[in-house]
Design an enzyme around this catalytic site. Structure first.
Site, mmCIF file in Angstrom:
data_model
loop_
_atom_site.group_PDB
_atom_site.id
_atom_site.type_symbol
_atom_site.label_atom_id
_atom_site.label_comp_id
_atom_site.label_asym_id
_atom_site.label_seq_id
_atom_site.Cartn_x
_atom_site.Cartn_y
_atom_site.Cartn_z
ATOM 1 N N HIS A 1 37.001 -69.513 -54.157
ATOM 2 C CA HIS A 1 37.297 -68.139 -54.574
ATOM 3 C C HIS A 1 38.697 -67.744 -54.163
ATOM 4 C CE1 HIS A 1 36.910 -63.952 -55.548
ATOM 5 N NE2 HIS A 1 37.117 -63.589 -54.294
ATOM 6 N N SER A 2 39.466 -67.166 -55.106
ATOM 7 C CA SER A 2 40.805 -66.646 -54.868
ATOM 8 C C SER A 2 41.711 -67.757 -54.332
ATOM 9 C CB SER A 2 40.726 -65.437 -53.929
ATOM 10 O OG SER A 2 41.925 -64.713 -53.926
ATOM 11 N N MET A 3 42.311 -67.585 -53.149
ATOM 12 C CA MET A 3 43.104 -68.673 -52.578
ATOM 13 C C MET A 3 42.300 -69.964 -52.545
ATOM 14 S SD MET A 3 44.721 -69.073 -48.713
ATOM 15 C CE MET A 3 43.188 -69.636 -47.945
#
Length: 262
Positions: A93-95
């Site tokens: 998720h995300s980074m």
């Protein structure tokens, strides 16, 4: 449940013949973020969550401020550790999505191709996401954290707690905002991109660009919500992850083929 590695956390036991799911948290996040996902997936998959240095039980360790360096370290740990035992999929998720992709490419190059990659809340690696929040003062950094949501308000209201977590958050912002895709051959596994329809960090065209990073099937799922829309939609997200898990007891590295849902 120990894994024998400071890099990996296992919260629940799974059947011995289960495929494995590797999970990568967001900037400022820690392994515990994926506890509820692990609980739901445990009957079907051995969930291992990457624990970055500088948080929770690794609080005293220096943070890593390069996603490429982090990917090298995680890959080396996986290859010499639990990975060769069984087929696996990757989720970030995300980074963590960028990191999951970089690790997936490195594992593929090392002879351990992932059966599937699921990315959440992140534009494709081929579309740079420059930023300067990591250079801003603490107030601006905190404002950006609040913009994205996902951090408990009680933590943001506690000066001592905030002071303890801000260094690792800032380091993660450095890693995220300075990350640049260096080029890699496309994967050949299914890729699923998950985004929120009100996410300030990624829109549909940026999420659709993930399809260029694999020759396998691609699907995009858009949920109502912001950057952390996967939390209120956890059951739908778990269903997506289950759809691409390799078959139980499959012999590595021959993952089961996944059905394409466009």
């Amino acid at each position: 449940m120990p894994t024998g590695s400071p890099w990996l956390r296992r919260f629940h036991t799974a059947p011995d013949d289960s495929p494995r799911l590797l999970c990568f948290p967001h900037a400022g996040g820690n392994a515990s973020y994926f506890f509820p996902f692990s609980a739901r997936l445990a009957p079907h998959a051995d969930v291992l969550v990457v624990q970055y240095p500088g948080r929770q039980e690794r609080f005293g360790e220096p943070c890593v401020e390069s996603l490429h360096e982090m990917a090298d370290l995680v890959t080396a740990e996986l290859v010499r550790g639990p990975l060769p035992e069984r087929p696996f999929a990757v989720f970030g998720h995300s980074m963590g999505a960028s990191l999951a992709f970089e690790v997936a490419c490195r594992l593929r190059d090392a002879g351990f191709p992932p059966a599937a990659l699921t990315v959440s809340g992140r534009r494709a690696p081929s579309i740079p996401a420059p930023g300067s929040v990591h250079l801003a003062d603490d107030d601006q950094l905190i404002a950006d954290i609040k913009l994205l949501g996902g951090t408990h308000q009680g933590m943001l209201d506690n000066p001592e707690l905030l002071a303890a977590i801000l260094p690792s958050v800032r380091s993660d912002y450095v890693a995220t905002e300075t990350y640049r895709f260096r080029g890699a051959d496309p994967l050949d596994c299914p890729v699923t991109s998950l985004i929120g329809d009100a996410d300030p960090r990624v829109d549909e065209p940026q999420a659709l660009a993930w399809r260029t990073h694999s020759t396998g099937p691609f699907r995009l799922r858009v949920y109502a919500g912001g950057h952390f829309s996967l939390v209120p939609h956890i059951d739908a997200v778990v269903a997506e992850l289950l759809a691409d898990l390799p078959a139980r007891a499959a012999a590595f590295p021959e993952p089961a083929s996944a059905t394409s849902h466009h």
